[in-house]
Design a protein around this motif. Structure first.
Motif, short mmCIF file in Angstrom:
data_model
loop_
_atom_site.label_atom_id
_atom_site.label_comp_id
_atom_site.label_asym_id
_atom_site.label_seq_id
_atom_site.Cartn_x
_atom_site.Cartn_y
_atom_site.Cartn_z
N THR A 1 -10.36 24.03 29.08
CA THR A 1 -9.85 24.99 28.32
C THR A 1 -9.04 24.37 27.58
OG1 THR A 1 -10.33 27.08 29.91
CG2 THR A 1 -8.55 27.21 28.45
N ALA A 2 -8.24 23.64 28.26
CA ALA A 2 -7.06 23.58 26.74
C ALA A 2 -7.92 22.33 25.73
CB ALA A 2 -6.74 22.15 27.60
N VAL A 3 -8.64 21.22 25.81
CA VAL A 3 -9.64 20.82 24.86
C VAL A 3 -10.47 21.40 24.16
CG1 VAL A 3 -11.77 19.43 25.87
CG2 VAL A 3 -10.76 18.38 24.49
N LEU A 4 -11.47 22.72 24.81
CA LEU A 4 -12.14 23.41 24.00
C LEU A 4 -11.09 24.28 23.10
CD1 LEU A 4 -14.62 24.32 26.53
CD2 LEU A 4 -14.80 22.42 24.52
N THR A 5 -10.62 24.76 23.14
CA THR A 5 -9.28 25.98 22.93
C THR A 5 -8.68 24.72 21.14
OG1 THR A 5 -8.10 26.73 24.10
CG2 THR A 5 -7.44 26.99 22.64
N ALA A 6 -8.51 23.41 21.94
CA ALA A 6 -8.41 22.61 20.57
C ALA A 6 -9.85 22.29 19.76
CB ALA A 6 -8.04 20.99 20.66
N VAL A 7 -10.45 22.21 20.01
CA VAL A 7 -11.61 21.97 19.08
C VAL A 7 -12.42 23.40 18.57
CG1 VAL A 7 -14.12 22.17 18.67
CG2 VAL A 7 -13.01 20.67 20.86
N ASN A 8 -12.12 24.87 19.13
CA ASN A 8 -12.62 25.90 18.67
C ASN A 8 -10.97 26.53 17.50
OD1 ASN A 8 -14.87 27.55 19.44
ND2 ASN A 8 -14.18 26.48 21.08
N SER A 9 -9.73 25.67 17.48
CA SER A 9 -9.00 26.09 16.41
C SER A 9 -9.09 25.52 15.58
CB SER A 9 -7.87 25.62 16.96
OG SER A 9 -7.84 24.29 16.98
N GLY A 10 -10.36 24.66 15.04
CA GLY A 10 -10.83 24.71 13.16
C GLY A 10 -10.05 23.46 12.76
N GLY A 11 -10.06 23.25 11.40
CA GLY A 11 -9.12 22.14 10.72
C GLY A 11 -9.03 20.79 10.87
N GLN A 12 -8.29 20.56 11.64
CA GLN A 12 -8.32 19.10 11.88
C GLN A 12 -8.22 19.39 13.52
OE1 GLN A 12 -9.27 16.44 12.32
NE2 GLN A 12 -7.66 14.55 11.48
N ASN A 13 -9.45 19.61 13.89
CA ASN A 13 -10.00 19.83 15.68
C ASN A 13 -9.69 18.40 16.05
OD1 ASN A 13 -12.63 19.23 14.23
ND2 ASN A 13 -13.33 21.53 15.34
N LEU A 14 -10.73 17.51 15.28
CA LEU A 14 -10.67 16.49 16.26
C LEU A 14 -9.16 15.61 16.19
CD1 LEU A 14 -13.86 13.81 14.26
CD2 LEU A 14 -11.38 13.00 15.07
N ALA A 15 -8.71 15.45 15.48
CA ALA A 15 -7.47 14.65 16.13
C ALA A 15 -6.54 15.97 17.54
CB ALA A 15 -6.25 14.22 15.12
N ARG A 16 -6.50 16.97 16.48
CA ARG A 16 -5.76 18.18 17.60
C ARG A 16 -6.47 18.13 19.41
NH1 ARG A 16 -6.72 22.13 15.03
NH2 ARG A 16 -5.25 22.19 13.67
N ALA A 17 -7.54 17.95 19.02
CA ALA A 17 -8.82 18.01 20.55
C ALA A 17 -8.27 16.85 21.26
CB ALA A 17 -9.70 18.19 20.01
N SER A 18 -8.27 15.25 20.31
CA SER A 18 -7.86 14.27 20.80
C SER A 18 -6.76 13.88 21.59
CB SER A 18 -8.37 13.00 19.70
OG SER A 18 -8.15 11.75 21.08
N LEU A 19 -6.02 14.19 20.87
CA LEU A 19 -4.19 14.59 21.44
C LEU A 19 -3.96 15.44 22.34
CD1 LEU A 19 -2.36 14.01 18.31
CD2 LEU A 19 -2.83 12.46 19.45
N THR A 20 -4.64 16.67 22.54
CA THR A 20 -4.64 17.43 23.79
C THR A 20 -5.34 17.14 24.83
OG1 THR A 20 -4.04 20.00 22.43
CG2 THR A 20 -5.13 19.89 24.22
N GLY A 21 -6.64 16.11 24.18
CA GLY A 21 -7.00 15.22 25.79
C GLY A 21 -6.27 14.40 26.56
N GLY A 22 -6.22 14.20 25.75
CA GLY A 22 -5.26 12.79 26.02
C GLY A 22 -3.91 13.16 27.13
#
Length: 354
Positions: A294-315
């Protein structure tokens, strides 16, 4: 109840599982966002990929990263993987080995944005300094770069050096200054890396700030020494170390409730600068600390620079839940996923020996 829940979760995972989870969480977050990267119009994102993205995607023709396949990582992810290869093969972090690997990548770039799975400004600066001007690595960092590549790489270093804060700080500074001259990026990379290290050690997310404050003296003195600040008055304030506490408070404050977590990053900004990406990641990790998917997919679906956001959230959340919590599809769909799992486990094992 929250503390009891945390203890139950921590008892079911090991430090090695959490260290490997941090590494793979950062990589999975990057790859999950590659196809749907940089959509600042969230309605367009939904039109092209549906109401909720839940797996790896392929970039649309004409969009960023077109030509990569679902499960590939970005250029930031490639740099992360080079660092993993260095740690895996050498058993320790080495600037020299890492730089040799990055030089191989730089030789394939042409200095444009579109080259090399999209090359951001800081890496274009590094490319120009290294390839065109033939500068040594210690003089090739970007002056104005403000992205999050070094934050992501701090995850790998935290997985290896989580039990040795001074060494972790030194390794993060050494790696970060290869790409960024800005000492604020170096300081915040350290703070994020220390946060991941705490989570790997089993510290509750809500208590990370307090835990780090117990080591404030040694953290501050090590940072000051690494940044060339000899006087106590020149040591940075620990504000970057308390970001997690504010994120955790924001999640539970009844006056700050956000119905849809995917909208939360808009409060901080959806662009690429670390001061927009990092707080969004801290918020999502605080909101979904025990649910990696849920955490990483929410970051993905939040748009913009979602790649960095999802990577940091995932870490961060990978460091909490451990690799054993990951959905199987996230590993199977990742390019060379099984290989990187073995690398992550080897680095985690080396870190456990310290």
């Amino acid at each position: 109840m929250a503390a009891r829940s945390f203890m139950m979760r921590a008892s079911k995972t090991t430090v090695q599982d959490r260290a490997a989870g941090a590494i793979m969480g950062a990589m999975v977050g990057d790859a999950l966002s590659l196809g749907c990267h940089w959509y600042y119009d969230l309605d367009q994102l939904k039109r092209e990929y549906g109401e909720w993205i839940n797996d790896y995607t392929t970039a649309k023709p004409g969009h960023y990263h077109y030509g990569c396949k679902a499960g590939d990582v970005s250029q930031s992810g490639q740099l992360f993987q080079y660092l993993l290869e260095t740690l895996n093969e050498k058993g320790e972090y080495s600037d020299e080995d890492y730089c040799q690997r990055v030089d191989g990548l730089l030789a394939t770039l042409d200095g444009t944005r579109e080259g090399g799975r999209y090359t951001q400004k800081d890496m274009r600066d590094v490319w120009r300094n290294r390839v065109v001007m033939k500068k040594p690595w210690e003089k090739s960092a970007s002056l104005f770069g403000d992205t999050t590549d070094s934050f992501v790489r701090a995850v790998a270093l935290a997985a290896r050096y989580h039990s040795d804060f001074p060494t972790l700080i030194k390794k993060i500074v050494s790696n970060t200054r290869l790409q960024y001259q800005d000492q604020q990026i170096q300081i915040h990379s350290i703070a994020y890396g220390l946060t991941v290290a705490c989570l790997i050690l089993g510290v509750d997310y809500k208590r990370v700030t307090g835990h780090l404050m117990n080591y404030k003296g040694i953290i501050s003195s090590t940072i000051g020494s690494e940044l060339g600040r000899d006087s106590d008055q020149d040591v940075p304030e620990p504000d970057s170390l308390i970001w997690t506490a504010y994120a955790a408070q924001a999640v539970v404050n009844p006056d700050l409730q956000i119905k849809s977590a995917r909208n939360a990053p808009q409060m901080y900004g959806l662009a690429c600068a670390y001061y927009m990406v990092l707080p969004g990641a801290y918020y999502l990790a605080a909101r979904f600390p025990d649910n990696f998917e849920t955490a990483v997919l929410t970051a993905v679906n939040s748009g913009g620079q979602n790649l960095a956001r999802a990577s940091l959230t995932g870490g961060m959340v990978g460091a909490i839940t451990g690799l054993s919590s990951f959905p199987e599809r996230f590993i199977k769909g990742l390019t060379d996923g099984d290989k990187w799992v073995e690398v992550a486990k080897k680095i985690a094992q080396d870190g456990a020996k310290k």
